[in-house]
Design a protein around this motif. Structure first.
Motif, short mmCIF file in Angstrom:
data_model
loop_
_atom_site.label_atom_id
_atom_site.label_comp_id
_atom_site.label_asym_id
_atom_site.label_seq_id
_atom_site.Cartn_x
_atom_site.Cartn_y
_atom_site.Cartn_z
N SER A 20 44.82 -6.16 -80.64
CA SER A 20 45.30 -7.44 -79.82
C SER A 20 46.75 -7.10 -78.89
O SER A 20 46.43 -7.54 -77.79
N ALA A 23 45.00 -5.09 -75.77
CA ALA A 23 44.21 -6.14 -75.09
C ALA A 23 45.37 -7.09 -74.15
O ALA A 23 45.18 -7.42 -72.99
N ILE A 86 35.58 -1.30 -74.38
CA ILE A 86 36.53 -2.13 -74.99
C ILE A 86 37.67 -2.60 -74.46
O ILE A 86 38.15 -3.75 -74.16
N SER A 90 38.62 -6.05 -72.77
CA SER A 90 39.54 -6.83 -73.34
C SER A 90 40.41 -7.19 -72.29
O SER A 90 41.00 -8.30 -72.22
N PHE A 94 41.00 -11.13 -71.85
CA PHE A 94 42.12 -11.79 -72.08
C PHE A 94 42.82 -12.38 -70.72
O PHE A 94 43.79 -13.19 -70.93
N VAL A 103 40.59 -12.89 -79.13
CA VAL A 103 40.76 -12.11 -80.14
C VAL A 103 39.72 -12.47 -81.29
O VAL A 103 39.05 -11.95 -81.81
N ILE A 106 36.31 -11.47 -80.08
CA ILE A 106 36.06 -9.90 -80.42
C ILE A 106 35.96 -9.59 -81.79
O ILE A 106 34.77 -8.81 -82.15
#
Length: 154
Positions: A20, A23, A86, A90, A94, A103, A106
């Motif tokens: 998190s 991202a 990824i 991300s 985001f 989140v 994901i």
């Protein structure tokens, strides 16, 4: 829960927090250019750090490497490609969706793949059937995602 399982659960929790953080950081950085370039540059930076740590730990004898056959190399390349997707995905997600929803989405994707991996037993552990509890868990999680994505009416 036994000690190895507790340590594994703690490691998973830490990894989730770091994913998190990464991202959110990538989304913030991508405001200056775009998600693709941010993701690729961040992945190169991570690769340089990984190469440095690999060299250090291999040199000091704290880490040994298994022989690299073609199948292992292919798996590592696929893992690297997944990492690029990824980080880039991300950064994009985001920047477009609120962080809580991003989140959750994901993790929902991870849970779906993990359930399939459990069912097929691909990690070397015994296969786990997909039962009503697992389907109910995914359904409840999907409802939570819907609540996070749907704009509130104040």
């Amino acid at each position: 829960m036994n000690q190895p399982a507790t340590l594994g659960a703690l490691a998973a929790l830490i990894v989730g927090a770091v994913i998190s953080f990464q991202a959110i950081l990538a989304a913030r950085i991508s405001l200056a250019d775009n998600a693709a370039s941010t993701g690729l540059v961040m992945y190169v930076a991570g690769g340089l750090i990984a190469i440095s740590l690999l060299a250090l730990f291999t040199y000091t004898g704290q880490l040994t490497l298994a022989p690299l056959g073609w199948q292992r190399i292919l798996q590592m390349l696929l893992g690297g490609l997944a990492g690029v997707i990824i980080v880039t995905g991300s950064a994009f997600a985001f920047a477009k969706v609120n962080p809580a929803a991003a989140v959750a989405l994901i993790v929902f994707g991870q849970m779906g793949v993990a359930l399939l991996a459990d069912y097929l037993g691909v990690t070397g552990q015994s296969a786990t059937p997909i039962d009503w509890r697992r389907i109910a868990g995914l359904t409840l999680f999907a409802a939570a995602i819907w609540l996070l994505i749907t704009p509130g009416k104040d």
